[in-house]
Design a protein around this motif. Sequence first.
Motif, PDB file in Angstrom:
ATOM      1  N   MET A   1       0.831  -1.213   0.000  1.00 11.23           N
ATOM      2  CA  MET A   1       0.000   0.000   0.000  1.00 11.23           C
ATOM      3  C   MET A   1       0.865   1.264   0.000  1.00 11.23           C
ATOM      4  N   TYR A   2       1.877   1.290   0.869  1.00 10.57           N
ATOM      5  CA  TYR A   2       2.740   2.489   0.890  1.00 10.57           C
ATOM      6  C   TYR A   2       3.439   2.664  -0.463  1.00 10.57           C
ATOM      7  N   ASP A   3       3.914   1.553  -1.033  1.00 10.96           N
ATOM      8  CA  ASP A   3       4.604   1.649  -2.333  1.00 10.96           C
ATOM      9  C   ASP A   3       3.647   2.147  -3.418  1.00 10.96           C
ATOM     10  N   TYR A   4       2.416   1.601  -3.411  1.00 11.10           N
ATOM     11  CA  TYR A   4       1.425   1.964  -4.439  1.00 11.10           C
ATOM     12  C   TYR A   4       1.045   3.442  -4.310  1.00 11.10           C
ATOM     13  N   CYS A   5       0.856   3.878  -3.066  1.00 13.62           N
ATOM     14  CA  CYS A   5       0.489   5.285  -2.838  1.00 13.62           C
ATOM     15  C   CYS A   5       1.604   6.214  -3.322  1.00 13.62           C
ATOM     16  N   GLU A   6       2.854   5.817  -3.048  1.00 15.84           N
ATOM     17  CA  GLU A   6       3.991   6.634  -3.521  1.00 15.84           C
ATOM     18  C   GLU A   6       3.997   6.675  -5.043  1.00 15.84           C
ATOM     19  N   LYS A   7       3.844   5.496  -5.641  1.00 18.77           N
ATOM     20  CA  LYS A   7       3.951   5.384  -7.100  1.00 18.77           C
ATOM     21  C   LYS A   7       2.880   6.211  -7.810  1.00 18.77           C
ATOM     22  N   PHE A   8       1.648   6.180  -7.281  1.00 22.66           N
ATOM     23  CA  PHE A   8       0.541   6.841  -7.985  1.00 22.66           C
ATOM     24  C   PHE A   8       0.095   8.137  -7.310  1.00 22.66           C
ATOM     25  N   ASN A   9       0.933   8.613  -6.382  1.00 28.78           N
ATOM     26  CA  ASN A   9       0.632   9.910  -5.780  1.00 28.78           C
ATOM     27  C   ASN A   9      -0.720   9.932  -5.067  1.00 28.78           C
ATOM     28  N   ILE A  10      -1.050   8.857  -4.394  1.00 23.96           N
ATOM     29  CA  ILE A  10      -2.309   8.791  -3.644  1.00 23.96           C
ATOM     30  C   ILE A  10      -2.042   9.359  -2.254  1.00 23.96           C
ATOM     31  N   GLU A  11      -2.939  10.233  -1.817  1.00 27.96           N
ATOM     32  CA  GLU A  11      -2.699  10.893  -0.537  1.00 27.96           C
ATOM     33  C   GLU A  11      -2.686   9.868   0.603  1.00 27.96           C
ATOM     34  N   HIS A  12      -1.666   9.922   1.428  1.00 26.52           N
ATOM     35  CA  HIS A  12      -1.553   9.009   2.564  1.00 26.52           C
ATOM     36  C   HIS A  12      -0.573   9.615   3.556  1.00 26.52           C
ATOM     37  N   ARG A  13      -0.545   9.082   4.753  1.00 26.86           N
ATOM     38  CA  ARG A  13       0.403   9.593   5.751  1.00 26.86           C
ATOM     39  C   ARG A  13       0.741   8.484   6.734  1.00 26.86           C
ATOM     40  N   GLN A  14       2.018   8.270   6.952  1.00 28.40           N
ATOM     41  CA  GLN A  14       2.433   7.260   7.937  1.00 28.40           C
ATOM     42  C   GLN A  14       2.425   7.936   9.301  1.00 28.40           C
ATOM     43  N   THR A  15       1.240   7.994   9.901  1.00 31.19           N
ATOM     44  CA  THR A  15       1.047   8.762  11.133  1.00 31.19           C
ATOM     45  C   THR A  15       1.712   8.115  12.341  1.00 31.19           C
ATOM     46  N   THR A  16       1.848   6.800  12.310  1.00 31.40           N
ATOM     47  CA  THR A  16       2.139   5.912  13.445  1.00 31.40           C
ATOM     48  C   THR A  16       0.912   5.842  14.361  1.00 31.40           C
TER      49      THR A  16
END
Length: 481
Positions: A147-162
């Motif tokens: 998921m993190y890789d896909y979001c980075e690749k396609f510029n999908i908004e996300h945040r690793q908040t912890t």
Amino acid sequence: MPILTSRTVAVRIARAPWRRICQQRTSTTVSLLINDQHWWFSKPISSHNRRFTSSTASSSSSTSSASLPAQEPFEYEVDHLVIGAGVVGLAVAERLASRGGSTLLVDKNPLVGQETSSRNSEVIHAGLYYPPDSLKTKLCIRGNELMYDYCEKFNIEHRQTTKWVVGQSEADIEYLEDLSKKAHKLLLPTKRMPGPPTWMITKEQMLIEEPHVRGKAALVSARTGIVDVHGLMHVLEAQIVEHGGDVVLQCEVTGMERIYTSTRKAGMDGQGEMAGGFKVKMNSPAGPVVIKAATVINSAGLHADKVYNLLKNPSGTPNSSSSNQAGSCPLSPFKLHYCKGHYYGYSGKTMVSRLIYPVPDKTLVGLGTHLTLDLAGRMRFGPDVLYVDSLDDYSVDPSTVGSPASLEVVAKVVGTFLPDVKASSLYADYAGIRPKLAAPGEEFRDFIIHHHSGFVNLAGIESPGLTSSLAIAEYVEKLLY
Ligand SMILES: Cc1cc2nc3c(=O)[nH]c(=O)nc-3n(C[C@H](O)[C@H](O)[C@H](O)COP(=O)(O)OP(=O)(O)OC[C@H]3O[C@@H](n4cnc5c(N)ncnc54)[C@H](O)[C@@H]3O)c2cc1C
């Protein structure tokens, strides 16, 4: 029956509303006017025609499904039929479309992701809670990474908040320490890291980092985050189309049966007959349609048990009933229970910078009423746990769930870890419904992902289904190929 030919098809591009709870998006769709009725597709007709040939033109089809023996003329033939365009069905269809062959994703609703996939916490989980060998653990850990890789690749908004899981008692601390030890033994599938990184922090450390949060100690989960699930689904839908697949909406699957040929070959399935795909009936706005699918993936979420029951001969044995009569067939009937969860918004100021969870109930029926942040940084609380009879009653009744008395109860529950929360700033927001295999009071149940002779069942895909979606897609591909 509508048949697509150049004479009967007119195309018009439309901008359809991409509905979501917080934000409006748009998605390009194509409406095919067939015999004065509209079929909705998410791509241009020229590309569509390459994949679905009319029965009269099927001999010229270049797709691999065209060579499968059919017992009757089908209007459309497809290699992969995915039923249900929630985040899991979208991920599976995208994965299968990317490997070539024809892929069709259908959904009964007018837009993708209108059920459970748009009514959840949008949390990218780390996979801490479930038994180590469960699919929930394995697919969540792998899904988190993908998921993190896909979001980075396609510029999908996300945040690793912890995230913190906050303990209030000695028993809680013991549970959290065990959870942390268990997490350290788990391996990330790519083995880049030893497991979901977790560690304990003391009450004093907590107060420095999150002055509003109270507890005896907390477990830190470093890989937890949040994702714009609508953005994710939007990209998945676009990628299916990019890979040459089709997304057809307002199209409900109403019947399925295996197709057999009488040709005897190695790898026979059934009574001397060769399983050769599925005949699938659907209701579209243009009327009933029958297609042939080489493989079928049941990703129908809350409806997955009903969709499975549509399959006349699941075991692959001709003339068998819907109960599984072939011992080697892993497919078997299952029943889903509906478990509603309400969310509460907060009109006051945001008091934390990460997700805060309590210690969950040991049956893991839910993870406890927790605090999540949306991508705009607003706090929300929930979901609670309420088994219900209806699978589509998403109502949030202001006179019950949203009443001052209910809001006081929520403030009290949340107040154990966030004492400054005010009932007067809480409001009932929205609800989601979990497709649960466990009946009320029953112990933990894992996802069911079973495959037999081209049919894949995805059942009980509740949390962490969003996080696991890309890993489920990878898993389904491995089951089929
Ligand atoms: C309250 C709540 C909170 C959650 N929080 C999280 C979280 O924070 N993180 C996380 O990882 N997971 C979370 N989840 C789980 C996650 O939301 C689900 O696992 C995921 O959305 C399931 O997606 P799906 O595609 O399987 O199902 P759905 O989104 O329900 O999609 C199924 C689709 O199938 C279609 N369909 C059904 N029958 C037919 C038919 N006969 N013909 C055609 N189409 C049909 C439906 O219209 C529907 O669109 C949460 C779930 C809930 C309920």
